[in-house]
Design an enzyme around this catalytic site. Structure first.
Site, PDB file in Angstrom:
ATOM      1  CG  ASP A  90      -2.143   1.016   1.032  1.00 36.10           C
ATOM      2  OD1 ASP A  90      -2.239   1.332  -0.070  1.00 36.10           O
ATOM      3  OD2 ASP A  90      -2.866   1.255   2.029  1.00 36.10           O
ATOM      4  CG  ASP A 125      -5.881   5.239  -3.357  1.00 34.25           C
ATOM      5  OD1 ASP A 125      -4.768   4.891  -2.583  1.00 34.25           O
ATOM      6  OD2 ASP A 125      -6.965   4.534  -3.046  1.00 34.25           O
ATOM      7  CB  ALA A 193     -12.405   5.294   0.963  1.00 36.55           C
ATOM      8  CB  CYS A 276     -12.109 -22.785  16.726  1.00 35.53           C
ATOM      9  SG  CYS A 276     -11.069 -22.783  15.041  1.00 35.53           S
ATOM     10  CB  CYS A 278      -7.584 -23.810  14.369  1.00 38.78           C
ATOM     11  SG  CYS A 278      -7.202 -22.515  15.949  1.00 38.78           S
ATOM     12  CB  CYS A 281      -9.380 -23.881  19.228  1.00 42.09           C
ATOM     13  SG  CYS A 281      -9.435 -22.091  18.914  1.00 42.09           S
TER      14      CYS A 281
HETATM   15 ZN   LIG Z   1      -9.254 -21.833  16.552  1.00 42.31          ZN
END
Ligand SMILES: [Zn+2]
Length: 484
Positions: A90, A125, A193, A276, A278, A281
């Site tokens: 950016d 921009d 934006a 979750c 993952c 978790c």
């Molecule tokens: Zn997780």
């Protein structure tokens, strides 16, 4: 050099595709995690090992950093970040939107982005605030377009330049910007934006702005929804035709102790369990995660896993043709998202043009489903049916010999000849017990049939419980209640 985008599968206005940047290719939709060189909760190398093919970092931060500026110029961005995928930079526009000014010009930032070896460069921009009045939005858009034209002129058409689309919340300005960016030949277009709209849950305005841009942008452009990082809205944005997202949310939320899910964020202090799959978790309890010394990093990892899994889910939904079902599910997580979803459903006619013909299934999920593209397309098709002088629409599925043609009825689609019984959408639709909304919608299909076949006489046979709706929708049509 150069950027090219190729779309593979599509669903609603969403698509899976391939974005090629120089010699590198990434799959879309994609999430570009935002990397701040000064604050790396998760390193780019770890992020790459999670299957991420592209990330975004801020060239302005590098240009102003004593620690990183010279290294980036000497060694290149990929070496400094230890990431060999696609890196987008950016320009400093974000700082411009927050602080009102930056100490760099358009060409300076572009030369800097080139010199540090960025794969996708963004001109400076001007992100127009949603609160800006029309005059300001128009003036700022003119500056942005001037800078985009300057970038093309200085660096040529093969430079890997992004063409941000601005215009505030004025749809006609966004349309104009989309047209001008297309005319300038940008193949990669961030919609800029929109962060303030998302931060204040203005999803209805977001849909309005994005759809305005999509109206005029060439369909072959890869569309990046700049600053969109919460997984709950990726499905909605993808359905509008956004291909890329970038997430600082995984890290910012982690710092604030927030745990992202696809249906909203939770304070980690409020969670009794971790819903979750993952690795974080499954190896921590909520209590362990709360008091872990590396809590921020663990939360950032979880947030990234959730976000990336949602991108995969979206790609699969597009492949299957079940994106509407996913959008419906996600948008019920927040009332404002639901407003955004309804706003999208108001645009069925334009969405239908890009929607695919056949899908794995149509799953009716309530009143909103009545506005889906598949129904609109199906009912438009009804006007092309060849019919005789007398036509029976039999809700109960029974034939009568006295009619030239007998059609059956499946709400919310409407009447269908038996040849279409097994084809999409009649055949592959999961419809629960009939409700008023879907029967009413189905009757609109009969209405289209009647209006497009003025020489045929129509009779509806239905259970008496639907007669009132049939009469409301179809006026003085002949209705029979006879059961077979
Ligand atoms: Zn997780």
């Amino acid at each position: 050099m150069g950027i090219a985008f190729e779309s593979l599968y599509s669903d609603i206005a969403g698509r899976t595709g391939k974005l090629t940047v120089g010699k590198k290719t990434i799959k879309t939709p994609a999430l570009l995690p935002v990397i701040n060189p000064h604050l790396q909760l998760v390193t780019p190398k770890e992020i790459q090992s999670m299957g991420v093919e592209a990330l975004i970092t801020n060239a302005y931060v590098f240009s102003q950093s004593r620690q990183f500026r010279e290294r980036a110029l000497d060694e290149g961005l990929h070496k400094v970040l230890d990431f060999d995928g696609v890196i987008m930079t950016d320009s400093g526009s974000f700082q411009l939107s927050v602080y009102g000014q930056v100490s760099i010009t358009n060409t300076e930032t572009l030369f800097f982005q080139r010199d540090i070896g960025s794969d996708i460069w963004v001109p400076l921009d001007i992100p127009t605030s949603p609160d800006a009045d029309r005059q300001t939005a128009e003036q700022e858009l003119a500056i942005t377009m001037h800078r985009l034209a300057e970038a093309r002129e200085v660096f040529g058409k093969d430079a890997p330049l992004a063409g941000p689309v601005q215009g505030g919340i004025f749809n006609d300005l966004r349309e104009r910007a989309g047209r001008q960016v297309t005319d300038l030949g940008f193949p990669f277009c961030p919609i800029g934006a929109v962060v303030p709209l998302m931060e204040s849950y203005r999803y209805q305005d977001l849909v309005s702005v994005v759809m305005a841009v999509k109206r005029t942008l060439t369909p072959s452009a890869c569309v990046h929804l700049f600053g969109a990082g919460h997984p709950s809205m990726f499905a909605l944005a993808t359905a509008m035709g956004c291909d890329l997202f970038d997430s600082a949310a995984y890290a910012l939320s982690a710092k604030e102790g927030r745990y992202l899910t696809t249906h909203g964020s939770f304070k980690i202090d409020e969670l009794a369990d971790l819903p979750c799959a993952c690795n974080v978790c499954r190896t921590h309890t909520a209590e362990e995660l709360r008091i872990a010394p590396d809590r921020e990093r663990l939360l950032a990892l979880h947030n990234l896993y959730v976000t990336l899994a949602e991108i995969s889910r979206i790609r699969q939904a597009i492949f299957d043709g079940t994106l509407w079902e996913l959008v419906d599910e996600r948008c019920r997580g927040h009332p404002q998202l639901l407003s955004g979803y309804r706003e999208l459903l108001n645009r069925t006619i334009s969405l239908e043009k890009s929607d695919r013909i056949s899908k794995r299934r149509f799953f009716y999920r309530g009143d909103e489903s009545c506005s889906r593209t598949e129904i609109f397309r199906y009912q438009q098709m009804l006007s092309r049916l060849q019919l005789g002088n007398s036509v029976l629409v039999a809700f109960d599925g029974g034939m009568r010999n006295e009619f030239n043609d007998t059609l059956f009825f499946k709400p919310p689609f409407g009447p269908y000849p038996k040849e279409l019984k097994e084809t999409f959408p009649i055949g592959q639709s999961e419809i629960p017990e009939w409700d008023d909304a879907m029967v009413r919608k189905g009757c609109r299909g009969i209405k289209i049939l009647i209006e497009s076949h003025p020489d045929s006489r129509f009779v509806v046979s239905c259970n008496p419980c639907w007669e009132a709706i049939v009469r409301q929708e179809l006026g003085n049509i002949e209705v029979r209640n006879d059961q077979i």
